[in-house]
Design a protein around this motif. Sequence first.
Motif, mmCIF file in Angstrom:
data_model
loop_
_atom_site.group_PDB
_atom_site.id
_atom_site.type_symbol
_atom_site.label_atom_id
_atom_site.label_comp_id
_atom_site.label_asym_id
_atom_site.label_seq_id
_atom_site.Cartn_x
_atom_site.Cartn_y
_atom_site.Cartn_z
ATOM 1 N N PRO A 1 53.882 -9.793 -27.033
ATOM 2 C CA PRO A 1 54.316 -8.476 -26.532
ATOM 3 C C PRO A 1 53.267 -7.412 -26.814
ATOM 4 C CG PRO A 1 56.065 -9.548 -27.784
ATOM 5 C CD PRO A 1 54.826 -10.373 -27.993
ATOM 6 N N LEU A 2 53.135 -6.456 -25.897
ATOM 7 C CA LEU A 2 52.147 -5.396 -26.085
ATOM 8 C C LEU A 2 52.403 -4.589 -27.349
ATOM 9 C CD1 LEU A 2 51.613 -3.996 -22.457
ATOM 10 C CD2 LEU A 2 49.929 -5.152 -23.908
ATOM 11 N N ALA A 3 53.678 -4.438 -27.729
ATOM 12 C CA ALA A 3 53.997 -3.661 -28.932
ATOM 13 C C ALA A 3 53.368 -4.278 -30.174
ATOM 14 C CB ALA A 3 55.510 -3.558 -29.102
ATOM 15 N N VAL A 4 53.325 -5.599 -30.222
ATOM 16 C CA VAL A 4 52.713 -6.292 -31.367
ATOM 17 C C VAL A 4 51.212 -6.043 -31.391
ATOM 18 C CG1 VAL A 4 52.246 -8.556 -32.382
ATOM 19 C CG2 VAL A 4 54.512 -8.046 -31.425
ATOM 20 N N ILE A 5 50.583 -6.165 -30.235
ATOM 21 C CA ILE A 5 49.135 -5.968 -30.146
ATOM 22 C C ILE A 5 48.766 -4.519 -30.445
ATOM 23 C CG2 ILE A 5 47.150 -6.111 -28.582
ATOM 24 C CD1 ILE A 5 48.784 -8.272 -27.035
ATOM 25 N N ALA A 6 49.562 -3.581 -29.935
ATOM 26 C CA ALA A 6 49.249 -2.155 -30.079
ATOM 27 C C ALA A 6 49.359 -1.670 -31.517
ATOM 28 C CB ALA A 6 50.168 -1.324 -29.182
ATOM 29 N N ARG A 7 50.048 -2.432 -32.370
ATOM 30 C CA ARG A 7 50.182 -2.020 -33.777
ATOM 31 C C ARG A 7 48.991 -2.428 -34.621
ATOM 32 N NH1 ARG A 7 55.878 -3.245 -33.115
ATOM 33 N NH2 ARG A 7 55.565 -5.367 -33.924
ATOM 34 N N GLN A 8 48.072 -3.200 -34.075
ATOM 35 C CA GLN A 8 46.888 -3.584 -34.837
ATOM 36 C C GLN A 8 46.024 -2.356 -35.130
ATOM 37 O OE1 GLN A 8 45.133 -7.625 -33.330
ATOM 38 N NE2 GLN A 8 45.900 -6.537 -31.537
ATOM 39 N N ALA A 9 45.529 -2.262 -36.349
ATOM 40 C CA ALA A 9 44.686 -1.120 -36.715
ATOM 41 C C ALA A 9 43.436 -1.047 -35.841
ATOM 42 C CB ALA A 9 44.289 -1.221 -38.190
ATOM 43 N N LYS A 10 42.864 -2.207 -35.526
ATOM 44 C CA LYS A 10 41.652 -2.222 -34.699
ATOM 45 C C LYS A 10 41.935 -1.713 -33.291
ATOM 46 C CE LYS A 10 38.590 -5.331 -35.444
ATOM 47 N NZ LYS A 10 37.828 -6.594 -35.579
ATOM 48 N N PHE A 11 43.116 -2.066 -32.742
ATOM 49 C CA PHE A 11 43.467 -1.590 -31.403
ATOM 50 C C PHE A 11 43.682 -0.082 -31.413
ATOM 51 C CE2 PHE A 11 46.466 -0.678 -27.947
ATOM 52 C CZ PHE A 11 45.789 -1.245 -26.872
ATOM 53 N N ILE A 12 44.333 0.423 -32.444
ATOM 54 C CA ILE A 12 44.549 1.874 -32.551
ATOM 55 C C ILE A 12 43.211 2.606 -32.613
ATOM 56 C CG2 ILE A 12 45.450 3.701 -34.055
ATOM 57 C CD1 ILE A 12 47.685 1.700 -34.853
ATOM 58 N N THR A 13 42.274 2.063 -33.392
ATOM 59 C CA THR A 13 40.947 2.665 -33.483
ATOM 60 C C THR A 13 40.230 2.624 -32.141
ATOM 61 O OG1 THR A 13 40.739 2.023 -35.813
ATOM 62 C CG2 THR A 13 38.702 2.527 -34.635
ATOM 63 N N ALA A 14 40.291 1.471 -31.471
ATOM 64 C CA ALA A 14 39.610 1.318 -30.182
ATOM 65 C C ALA A 14 40.161 2.288 -29.154
ATOM 66 C CB ALA A 14 39.759 -0.124 -29.681
ATOM 67 N N VAL A 15 41.486 2.385 -29.065
ATOM 68 C CA VAL A 15 42.108 3.268 -28.075
ATOM 69 C C VAL A 15 41.815 4.729 -28.385
ATOM 70 C CG1 VAL A 15 44.313 4.107 -27.197
ATOM 71 C CG2 VAL A 15 43.921 1.667 -27.420
ATOM 72 N N THR A 16 41.930 5.111 -29.656
ATOM 73 C CA THR A 16 41.691 6.509 -30.025
ATOM 74 C C THR A 16 40.267 6.933 -29.700
ATOM 75 O OG1 THR A 16 43.306 6.358 -31.817
ATOM 76 C CG2 THR A 16 41.743 8.188 -31.900
ATOM 77 N N CYS A 17 39.299 6.105 -30.055
ATOM 78 C CA CYS A 17 37.898 6.446 -29.794
ATOM 79 C C CYS A 17 37.588 6.413 -28.298
ATOM 80 C CB CYS A 17 36.975 5.502 -30.558
ATOM 81 S SG CYS A 17 37.074 5.729 -32.353
ATOM 82 N N GLY A 18 38.204 5.472 -27.581
ATOM 83 C CA GLY A 18 38.036 5.448 -26.133
ATOM 84 C C GLY A 18 38.630 6.677 -25.484
ATOM 85 N N VAL A 19 39.812 7.077 -25.938
ATOM 86 C CA VAL A 19 40.477 8.277 -25.412
ATOM 87 C C VAL A 19 39.617 9.510 -25.633
ATOM 88 C CG1 VAL A 19 42.365 9.879 -25.859
ATOM 89 C CG2 VAL A 19 42.855 7.471 -25.497
ATOM 90 N N VAL A 20 39.173 9.714 -26.863
ATOM 91 C CA VAL A 20 38.418 10.926 -27.187
ATOM 92 C C VAL A 20 37.073 10.953 -26.450
ATOM 93 C CG1 VAL A 20 37.257 12.181 -29.048
ATOM 94 C CG2 VAL A 20 39.556 11.268 -29.398
ATOM 95 N N SER A 21 36.392 9.820 -26.391
ATOM 96 C CA SER A 21 35.104 9.765 -25.690
ATOM 97 C C SER A 21 35.260 10.122 -24.219
ATOM 98 C CB SER A 21 34.477 8.374 -25.833
ATOM 99 O OG SER A 21 34.209 8.078 -27.178
ATOM 100 N N TYR A 22 36.250 9.535 -23.584
ATOM 101 C CA TYR A 22 36.455 9.790 -22.155
ATOM 102 C C TYR A 22 37.073 11.160 -21.919
ATOM 103 C CZ TYR A 22 36.069 7.623 -17.584
ATOM 104 O OH TYR A 22 35.656 7.292 -16.331
#
Length: 409
Positions: free
Chosen positions: A217-238
């Motif tokens: 499930p996406l909820a399980v994947i989205a709780r990973q610390a690495k995924f949170i870091t990747a998404v946050t940095c991708g969001v801010v950069s873009y």
Amino acid sequence: MSHIDVSPLAGQHSAALFSHARSNLARLTIAQALSGANAVVVYATGAIVGNALAPSPALATLPISIFVVGMAVCSLPAGAIARRHGRRAAFLIGTGCGVLVGLLAALAVVLGLFWLFCAATFFGGAYAAVVLSFRFAAADCVPPDRRPRALSLVMAGGVLAGVIGPQLVTYTMNLWMPYLFAGTFLAQAAVAVASALVLLGVRLPRPTAAEAAGGRPLAVIARQAKFITAVTCGVVSYLLMNFLMTAAPLAMRMCGLSQETSNLGLQWHVVAMYAPSFFTGRLITRFGARRVVAAGLALTAVSAAVGLSGIDVAHFWLTLILLGVGWNFGFVGASALVLECHRPEEKARVQSFNDFIVFGTVACGSLLSGSVLTAYGWNTVLWLSFVPLALAVVVLVWPAASRRIGTPR
């Protein structure tokens, strides 16, 4: 010990994919160059056409905001199509949207319809969402140890997009007077057709049953610390690249600079966005994705500082160039982190979910860009960029700091 699928079916699947790697990478890079011009044209003309057609100056950048909304809304459907019918099907549907945006935008300019121009840019966003999935398709074409370089190589196709887009605007904007940019949008549709022809030759295997099922499930994947870091940095950069680039052409015009000057500034910005891709993958392999992302965030901060120091042509251009390089390091680095967060069968869902979050957040920033610029000025736009930068830095360094604090001396 990591799980490795050594079944004959998996081996055949990988062998078929890797055997076409060179051809696929070449075609994806060329398509990135052609299709990437779509976004450049929208950013170069969107605020200006919007300002001419909108009922209020505060709505001038709404077409660009809707472009980003289109990217966000269409990211998940594009991922679903890729998961069920293969990436090439998604690519061809995306280029169809690219033809549609050019035709609708030209019609909107001729008829003077603001709402139709906004509808056109929505389809442009759908096209751009598919184009950005080229980077993940490239990573699929090669063994795991070469994925950052493959991802980076295809992004390098944007260098040509940075030249094609602004030159397309410069040489076609007055072809159908008095309808400024109508000729540009028709040329944009023709370039989308050329991109579709290139993508027809991309040879990717059909999705496996496991890929169609989707994995965890996406909820399980989205709780990973690495995924949170990747998404946050991708969001801010873009987010910051979009926030500043959306406002820059109109800001230059408000400061008395010419359209040609704005086009050239945007051209060098887009070149700066993609030119580092020739070596960003090597930097990620050598220094790690987190350090490359950190360098990108630092360059973005410097670009805002340069913009605050003056409003001459040189200030605008240097701001846009540094912003482009910062985006490249930040976004490509964050994309490389995303590749570490999913299993092979989860790739389409996780990658499209990542893009949905990134572009959904970017759309909110884009909606604010025009109103902040017209109400408070260019300097306020620049100052506001430091807030998300601070958040990204905290998220990026927090895991390492936590481990350091928790380690007994």
